[in-house]
Design a protein around this motif. Structure first.
Motif, mmCIF file in Angstrom:
data_model
loop_
_atom_site.group_PDB
_atom_site.id
_atom_site.type_symbol
_atom_site.label_atom_id
_atom_site.label_comp_id
_atom_site.label_asym_id
_atom_site.label_seq_id
_atom_site.Cartn_x
_atom_site.Cartn_y
_atom_site.Cartn_z
ATOM 1 N N ILE A 27 0.856 -1.174 0.000
ATOM 2 C CA ILE A 27 0.000 0.000 0.000
ATOM 3 C C ILE A 27 0.896 1.230 0.000
ATOM 4 O O ILE A 27 1.909 1.260 0.709
ATOM 5 C CB ILE A 27 -0.956 0.018 1.220
ATOM 6 N N GLY A 28 0.553 2.222 -0.829
ATOM 7 C CA GLY A 28 1.405 3.404 -0.893
ATOM 8 C C GLY A 28 0.935 4.416 -1.913
ATOM 9 O O GLY A 28 -0.250 4.483 -2.262
ATOM 10 N N LEU A 29 1.890 5.186 -2.420
ATOM 11 C CA LEU A 29 1.632 6.255 -3.374
ATOM 12 C C LEU A 29 2.218 5.902 -4.731
ATOM 13 O O LEU A 29 3.257 5.238 -4.825
ATOM 14 C CB LEU A 29 2.233 7.575 -2.885
ATOM 15 N N ILE A 30 1.555 6.363 -5.794
ATOM 16 C CA ILE A 30 2.011 6.137 -7.163
ATOM 17 C C ILE A 30 1.977 7.460 -7.919
ATOM 18 O O ILE A 30 1.074 8.281 -7.721
ATOM 19 C CB ILE A 30 1.135 5.068 -7.863
ATOM 20 N N LEU A 31 2.971 7.681 -8.772
ATOM 21 C CA LEU A 31 3.052 8.884 -9.596
ATOM 22 C C LEU A 31 3.177 8.463 -11.051
ATOM 23 O O LEU A 31 4.048 7.657 -11.390
ATOM 24 C CB LEU A 31 4.263 9.737 -9.195
ATOM 25 N N LYS A 32 2.301 8.994 -11.903
ATOM 26 C CA LYS A 32 2.375 8.692 -13.335
ATOM 27 C C LYS A 32 2.831 9.935 -14.077
ATOM 28 O O LYS A 32 2.125 10.935 -14.129
ATOM 29 C CB LYS A 32 1.025 8.202 -13.866
ATOM 30 N N PHE A 33 4.032 9.852 -14.654
ATOM 31 C CA PHE A 33 4.639 10.990 -15.345
ATOM 32 C C PHE A 33 4.750 10.661 -16.834
ATOM 33 O O PHE A 33 5.606 9.899 -17.256
ATOM 34 C CB PHE A 33 6.023 11.276 -14.767
ATOM 35 N N PRO A 34 3.852 11.214 -17.694
ATOM 36 C CA PRO A 34 3.877 10.890 -19.125
ATOM 37 C C PRO A 34 5.151 11.402 -19.808
ATOM 38 O O PRO A 34 5.553 12.551 -19.623
ATOM 39 C CB PRO A 34 2.630 11.606 -19.668
ATOM 40 N N LEU A 35 5.758 10.529 -20.603
ATOM 41 C CA LEU A 35 6.905 10.904 -21.419
ATOM 42 C C LEU A 35 6.473 11.260 -22.839
ATOM 43 O O LEU A 35 7.096 12.089 -23.493
ATOM 44 C CB LEU A 35 7.928 9.767 -21.451
ATOM 45 N N ASN A 36 5.436 10.611 -23.326
ATOM 46 C CA ASN A 36 4.803 10.917 -24.606
ATOM 47 C C ASN A 36 3.394 10.338 -24.546
ATOM 48 O O ASN A 36 3.006 9.791 -23.507
ATOM 49 C CB ASN A 36 5.634 10.373 -25.793
ATOM 50 N N PRO A 37 2.582 10.430 -25.603
ATOM 51 C CA PRO A 37 1.187 9.985 -25.503
ATOM 52 C C PRO A 37 0.991 8.522 -25.106
ATOM 53 O O PRO A 37 -0.082 8.171 -24.606
ATOM 54 C CB PRO A 37 0.634 10.254 -26.907
ATOM 55 N N ILE A 38 1.984 7.642 -25.313
ATOM 56 C CA ILE A 38 1.773 6.226 -24.996
ATOM 57 C C ILE A 38 2.747 5.682 -23.961
ATOM 58 O O ILE A 38 2.585 4.559 -23.493
ATOM 59 C CB ILE A 38 1.860 5.357 -26.271
#
Length: 308
Positions: free
Chosen positions: A118-129
């Motif tokens: 259980i924790g934290l998640i970060l989604k950092f887009p590099l490009n559209p996919i």
């Protein structure tokens, strides 16, 4: 007669112009398409400098229906998102020694249990996919197996069994790349785990696996029969792992969510004491055999992520 002919010609010209005028579908005429480089909207109104110019009604309508909404969706998907990560599943022990001396002492590999994060998640887009997706989790793994020939028959509890139970607590940091397709994603990367604590105890159960209990008069409560053995199990602090997974992305109450499966393979054995020495001797020779214990964890988790 000449005046009548001229009036008829003028009327025909007006009719012809109206016949070929473009309407907006509601019976309203649309001004002729602008020539490239004009700065008004066709009605004499000036356009802002950043407003696109269109050559026809169809072009403008198409851009309005698809282009603007597409750009808005793209911008939304390209936004960095912070969320909550939950994972729960099965844990197994891999790379367990098969040497007969080791198995005679410790038994076969029948370890099975539960793994959770259980924790934290970060989604950092590099490009559209493609996205970089790090996490910071508190993790737990519980493993247990029955100790063969350690059970017995007690006059009070009857037939009983003894289980060896081990619990591992860690802080883990998965660092992954995610490939996003419509409604589906694939992910892969590494996980850095730092073990912070352990529990080790022997649990006593009846023949059906139900914990044996006794009444504690001091605490006025029933307690399970077990023996603490924390000093008998020590683990390494740092464990790297390989992580791979797949799942689907959906919206729930306006929140972007992931639901998927994740596979975690430890690349290093967890035992701090990872060598067992067995000495054998006869009349002429004394032999010491060293068995390496590289037992490592393997887990399959059901994963739920909720982004804000």
């Amino acid at each position: 007669m000449k005046k009548l002919f001229i009036a008829s010609a003028i009327a025909m010209m007006c009719l012809s112009a109206n016949a070929f005028a473009e309407d907006d579908g509601y019976g309203n005429d649309i001004p002729a398409a602008r020539t490239e480089g004009t700065v008004d909207d066709g009605y004499g109104n000036k356009l802002p400098s950043n407003e696109p110019e269109y050559k026809s009604f169809e072009e403008a309508r198409s851009a309005s229906s698809y282009g603007n909404s597409g750009n808005s969706g793209n911008n939304n998907n390209q936004r960095t998102r912070l969320g909550i990560h939950l994972g729960i599943g099965a844990a197994l022990l891999a790379n367990y020694p098969t040497d007969k001396e080791f198995v005679r002492q410790y038994g076969d590999n029948e370890w099975i249990g539960v793994s959770g994060d259980i924790g934290l998640i970060l989604k950092f887009p590099l490009n559209p996919i493609l996205s970089f997706v790090p996490e910071l989790n508190f993790g737990m793994a519980y493993l247990s197996e029955e100790i063969k020939d350690a059970g017995g028959d007690d006059y009070f509890w009857g037939e009983y069994k003894v289980n060896d139970a081990k619990t591992l607590y860690n802080i883990n940091i998965p660092l992954m790349l995610r490939l996003q397709a419509p409604y589906v994603y694939l992910e892969g990367g590494v996980r850095l785990s730092f073990n912070i604590d352990t529990d080790h105890e022997y649990e006593y159960t009846d023949k059906d696996g139900n914990p044996l209990k006794y009444y504690d008069y001091e605490d006025d409560d029933y307690k399970t029969v077990k023996r603490d053995a924390e000093d008998e199990w020590k683990v390494k602090t740092f464990i790297p792992s390989i992580v791979a997974g797949l799942g689907t992305t959906f919206l729930a109450n306006g929140l972007q969510c992931d639901l998927g499966l994740r596979f975690i393979w430890d690349l290093r054995g967890i035992e701090e004491n990872d060598k067992e020495i067995y000495a054998m001797e006869n009349k002429k020779l004394r032999i010491a055999k060293v068995i390496e214990n590289e037992s490592s964890l393997f887990a399959i988790q059901l994963v739920l992520n909720m982004f804000f």
